[in-house]
Design a protein around this motif. Structure first.
Motif, short mmCIF file in Angstrom:
data_model
loop_
_atom_site.label_atom_id
_atom_site.label_comp_id
_atom_site.label_asym_id
_atom_site.label_seq_id
_atom_site.Cartn_x
_atom_site.Cartn_y
_atom_site.Cartn_z
N GLU B 305 0.85 -1.19 0.00
CA GLU B 305 0.00 0.00 0.00
C GLU B 305 0.89 1.23 0.00
O GLU B 305 2.12 1.15 0.00
CB GLU B 305 -0.92 0.00 1.23
N ASN B 306 0.25 2.39 0.00
CA ASN B 306 0.96 3.67 0.07
C ASN B 306 2.00 3.80 -1.05
O ASN B 306 3.20 3.96 -0.80
CB ASN B 306 1.64 3.87 1.43
N LEU B 307 1.52 3.73 -2.26
CA LEU B 307 2.40 3.87 -3.42
C LEU B 307 2.67 5.36 -3.68
O LEU B 307 1.73 6.15 -3.76
CB LEU B 307 1.73 3.24 -4.65
N VAL B 308 3.92 5.71 -3.80
CA VAL B 308 4.29 7.10 -4.08
C VAL B 308 5.28 7.13 -5.24
O VAL B 308 6.14 6.26 -5.37
CB VAL B 308 4.89 7.81 -2.85
N VAL B 309 5.15 8.15 -6.08
CA VAL B 309 5.98 8.31 -7.28
C VAL B 309 6.49 9.74 -7.33
O VAL B 309 5.72 10.68 -7.15
CB VAL B 309 5.16 8.02 -8.55
N GLN B 310 7.76 9.91 -7.59
CA GLN B 310 8.32 11.26 -7.78
C GLN B 310 9.29 11.21 -8.94
O GLN B 310 10.23 10.41 -8.95
CB GLN B 310 9.04 11.74 -6.52
N GLY B 311 9.05 12.06 -9.94
CA GLY B 311 9.97 12.16 -11.07
C GLY B 311 10.70 13.48 -11.08
O GLY B 311 10.44 14.37 -10.25
N ASN B 312 11.61 13.63 -12.05
CA ASN B 312 12.34 14.89 -12.19
C ASN B 312 11.67 15.84 -13.17
O ASN B 312 12.10 16.99 -13.31
CB ASN B 312 13.78 14.61 -12.66
N TYR B 353 4.53 14.27 -9.31
CA TYR B 353 4.30 13.43 -8.12
C TYR B 353 2.92 12.78 -8.19
O TYR B 353 1.92 13.44 -8.51
CB TYR B 353 4.41 14.26 -6.84
N GLY B 354 2.87 11.51 -7.90
CA GLY B 354 1.60 10.80 -7.81
C GLY B 354 1.61 9.85 -6.63
O GLY B 354 2.68 9.45 -6.14
N GLU B 355 0.44 9.48 -6.18
CA GLU B 355 0.36 8.59 -5.03
C GLU B 355 -0.94 7.81 -5.04
O GLU B 355 -1.91 8.20 -5.71
CB GLU B 355 0.47 9.39 -3.73
N ASP B 356 -0.96 6.72 -4.31
CA ASP B 356 -2.18 5.99 -4.00
C ASP B 356 -2.10 5.61 -2.53
O ASP B 356 -1.36 4.69 -2.16
CB ASP B 356 -2.32 4.74 -4.87
N THR B 357 -2.84 6.34 -1.73
CA THR B 357 -2.84 6.05 -0.29
C THR B 357 -4.18 5.44 0.12
O THR B 357 -4.46 5.36 1.31
CB THR B 357 -2.59 7.34 0.51
N VAL B 358 -4.97 5.05 -0.87
CA VAL B 358 -6.30 4.52 -0.58
C VAL B 358 -6.33 2.99 -0.67
O VAL B 358 -6.82 2.32 0.23
CB VAL B 358 -7.34 5.12 -1.55
N ASN B 359 -5.78 2.48 -1.75
CA ASN B 359 -5.89 1.05 -1.98
C ASN B 359 -4.82 0.24 -1.25
O ASN B 359 -3.70 0.72 -1.04
CB ASN B 359 -5.79 0.78 -3.49
N SER B 360 -5.19 -0.95 -0.91
CA SER B 360 -4.28 -1.88 -0.25
C SER B 360 -4.44 -3.23 -0.94
O SER B 360 -5.57 -3.71 -1.11
CB SER B 360 -4.62 -1.99 1.24
N VAL B 361 -3.37 -3.83 -1.34
CA VAL B 361 -3.43 -5.07 -2.12
C VAL B 361 -2.84 -6.22 -1.31
O VAL B 361 -1.71 -6.11 -0.80
CB VAL B 361 -2.67 -4.92 -3.45
N GLU B 362 -3.58 -7.28 -1.22
CA GLU B 362 -3.10 -8.45 -0.49
C GLU B 362 -2.03 -9.16 -1.31
O GLU B 362 -2.20 -9.37 -2.52
CB GLU B 362 -4.24 -9.39 -0.18
N VAL B 363 -0.95 -9.53 -0.68
CA VAL B 363 0.13 -10.25 -1.35
C VAL B 363 0.51 -11.47 -0.52
O VAL B 363 0.17 -11.57 0.67
CB VAL B 363 1.38 -9.35 -1.55
N PHE B 364 1.21 -12.38 -1.15
CA PHE B 364 1.56 -13.63 -0.49
C PHE B 364 3.06 -13.90 -0.66
O PHE B 364 3.70 -13.36 -1.57
CB PHE B 364 0.76 -14.79 -1.07
N PHE B 388 5.17 -2.19 2.69
CA PHE B 388 4.76 -3.59 2.85
C PHE B 388 4.41 -3.81 4.31
O PHE B 388 5.19 -3.53 5.20
CB PHE B 388 5.89 -4.53 2.43
N ARG B 389 3.18 -4.29 4.53
CA ARG B 389 2.71 -4.54 5.89
C ARG B 389 2.37 -6.02 6.02
O ARG B 389 1.42 -6.51 5.40
CB ARG B 389 1.46 -3.70 6.16
N PRO B 390 3.13 -6.78 6.77
CA PRO B 390 2.85 -8.21 6.88
C PRO B 390 1.56 -8.47 7.64
O PRO B 390 1.14 -7.67 8.47
CB PRO B 390 4.06 -8.75 7.64
N LYS B 391 0.94 -9.61 7.35
CA LYS B 391 -0.30 -9.97 8.04
C LYS B 391 -0.07 -10.35 9.48
O LYS B 391 -0.91 -10.16 10.33
CB LYS B 391 -0.96 -11.15 7.32
N GLY B 392 1.05 -10.98 9.70
CA GLY B 392 1.31 -11.52 11.03
C GLY B 392 1.20 -10.45 12.08
O GLY B 392 1.83 -9.41 11.98
#
Lengths: 142, 400
Positions: B305-312, B353-364, B388-392
């Motif tokens: 989650e919390n994807l952030v992008v910064q370019g020049n 600059y772009g971001e996604d602070t809303v969505n959260s994607v489950e990963v394994f 990256f936020r672990p489930k544990g």
């Protein structure tokens, strides 16, 4: 009165090797994956442990399968802080079978102290580029 | 299980109006025969005048303790409906709730607290809060993984309060006459607790037919306790004020970041430009379905989650960068892995600059992560990061 102050955080230990480089048999891989792997411990730049904790959940992936004809093991190695590390292997090792490209070890782990140096090591030749990740979790008392 | 006399009556279902003394406190440990771990807890409960029950793994099993929850469901008849809603019934509207007071993980000198049993037991019990006239139950909730506190409010889990450190730094006990630095009975909190704990039989309204002749003493005691809490600027909505700082909250640990970057000199077609549909891996950027990028690997189940992008350099028009995920690590050689776009994407119309602070994607564990852009961006180099936020989840460092 005692007070419980949870320590949160942790990190992902990550190493990678570009497709133009080969992970040589017995070679170490560090943060400077773009330099390739090396049999000389001081050639690789280690991931340094920032606080006491435990390392576990090792996963490794190659862009192509390893074709040594036998299974190989990618292990994490730990050395206390030193300018002449030898990097003995730990029990945390992911087996990659012949003609496959992925391995994981979700069973083992090892304790680390602040300043410990962590690198990865591959037991056999593996061509084509790899990605390695593991999980570091700090202790409560850190 | 071990109990004091009041706790034994609760388990046996023999409580009467004369002996009723409120909700029990429950102590949990690995083995209640080791190190006299249970005795201070039972003494403490006797001093407060409340039922106390101790359950452990060795004697009661490495799971919840069904006999305890069964007894507490029966015992819930002693508590009147309080706040609106479903006072002391499970969400099915029929089954009685196993109401319980705070749960403590027990320790004693040289026997450390063990949270596993407390976790297992708490999941089968219910917090008292919603069932009290004034909401004066333990305000805190224990919220383990997969628990919805709105549906199943669990009792709070605490570290116990019986271990102290002597002048040499060694373990001692508040109950050890020789080493006790401060007798617990001298603590202000204890006096407050003693006054406010026995408030479970509050009967100002609701189903008063249960206790038509109860004395007013418990009510008066509770008011004294609340007044004392209020005058001391303490949280008046909490029965177990002295243990508030010791609340165990499950926590996420072991997370981190997955970071990518494209240097000024790199580019999928021309240097500094990330071309429509091309993918970015750890090592390089290029045509998505022709060249393999080295992906980051997920070491444990969790969420990104919390994807952030910064370019020049600014984008020429609206674009987005999306996280693609694959688990296809067994078949990609010599084939390309099957990457699928996730909901995690930074979308922006202008600027760098772009971001996604809303969505959260489950990963394994073992998932492969790369990035794909939706339209050309002459970014002149860019940096992308996500958390990256672990489930544990853990309490006291032990994964639940």
């Amino acid at each position: 009165m005692s007070l419980y102050l949870p320590i949160v955080g942790g990190g992902v230990i990550k190493f990678w090797l570009g497709p133009a480089n080969s992970w040589i048999a017995g070679g170490f891989l560090g943060e400077n994956g773009s330099d390739g792997s090396s049999l000389v411990p001081t050639d690789v730049i280690a991931w340094i442990v920032p606080a006491p904790g435990r390392v576990s959940n090792l996963v490794v992936l190659g862009l192509v399968a390893q074709v040594t004809g036998a299974r190989i093991t990618v292990s994490l190695c730990k050395n206390v802080r030193s300018t002449s590390p030898t990097y003995p292997t730990t029990l945390l090792g992911a087996v990659v079978n012949n003609s496959t490209s992925y391995g994981e070890d979700a069973t083992h782990g090892f304790d680390v102290a602040r300043g410990d140096m962590i690198v990865a090591k591959c037991s056999g030749l593996w061509l084509g580029g790899q990605s390695v990740s593991a999980q570091w979790v700090p202790n409560d008392s850190a | 299980m071990l109990t004091n006399a009041r706790g034994a009556a609760v388990l046996a279902g023999t409580v009467t109006k004369a002996t009723f003394s409120g909700l029990p406190i429950v102590g949990c440990c690995d083995d209640y025969t080791v190190g006299s771990v249970a005795q201070p807890f039972l003494d403490f409960a006797d001093a407060l005048g409340v039922p106390a029950i101790v359950t452990d793994i060795v004697h009661d099993g490495d799971d919840s303790t069904p006999a305890l929850s069964t007894a507490l469901k029966v015992y819930s008849k002693w508590f009147v409906p309080g706040l609106p809603g479903k006072p002391y019934l499970e969400p099915d509207g029929v089954t009685a709730s196993a109401l319980c007071g705070p749960i403590l993980t027990l320790s004693s000198p040289n026997v450390v607290s063990s949270p596993e049993k407390a976790d297992l037991v708490a999941r089968t019990l219910r917090n008292f809060r919603r069932n009290h006239k004034l909401g004066l139950g333990p305000s805190a909730l224990y919220v383990p993984r997969y628990n919805d506190p709105d549906v199943d409010p669990l009792p709070p889990v605490y570290l116990d309060h019986f271990i102290a450190y002597d002048s040499t730094g060694g373990h001692t006990s508040y109950y050890s006459g020789a080493d006790t630095p401060t007798p617990y009975t001298d603590l202000l909190y204890f006096q407050i607790l003693k006054n406010c704990w026995q408030s479970g039989n509050w009967t100002l309204s609701g189903d008063q037919s249960i206790w038509p002749s109860l004395p007013t003493t418990p009510q008066g005691s509770m008011k004294l306790g609340i007044d004392a809490l209020r005058s001391a600027l303490l949280p008046e909505r909490h029965f177990f004020a002295s243990l508030v700082p010791l609340l165990l909250l499950p926590e996420f640990r072991g997370g981190g970041t997955f970071d990518f970057y494209m240097p000024k000199t790199a580019g999928s077609v021309t240097p500094g430009t990330w071309t429509d549909g091309n993918s970015l891996g750890i090592n390089t950027v290029g045509v998505f379905d022709v060249a393999m990028r080295i992906p980051w690997l997920v070491p444990a189940d969790g969420y990104v989650e919390n994807l952030v992008v910064q370019g020049n350099a600014n984008v020429a028009g609206a674009t987005s960068i999306r996280v693609f995920r694959s688990r296809d690590h067994t078949t990609h050689s010599p084939m390309l892995p099957l990457y699928i776009g996730t909901a995690l994407q930074a979308t922006w119309a202008s600027g760098a600059y772009g971001e996604d602070t809303v969505n959260s994607v489950e990963v394994f564990r073992g998932d492969m992560l790369i990035l794909v852009i939706a339209s050309d961006w002459a970014c002149d180099g860019c940096s992308i990061n996500m958390s990256f936020r672990p489930k544990g989840r853990t309490i006291l460092g032990v994964e639940l």
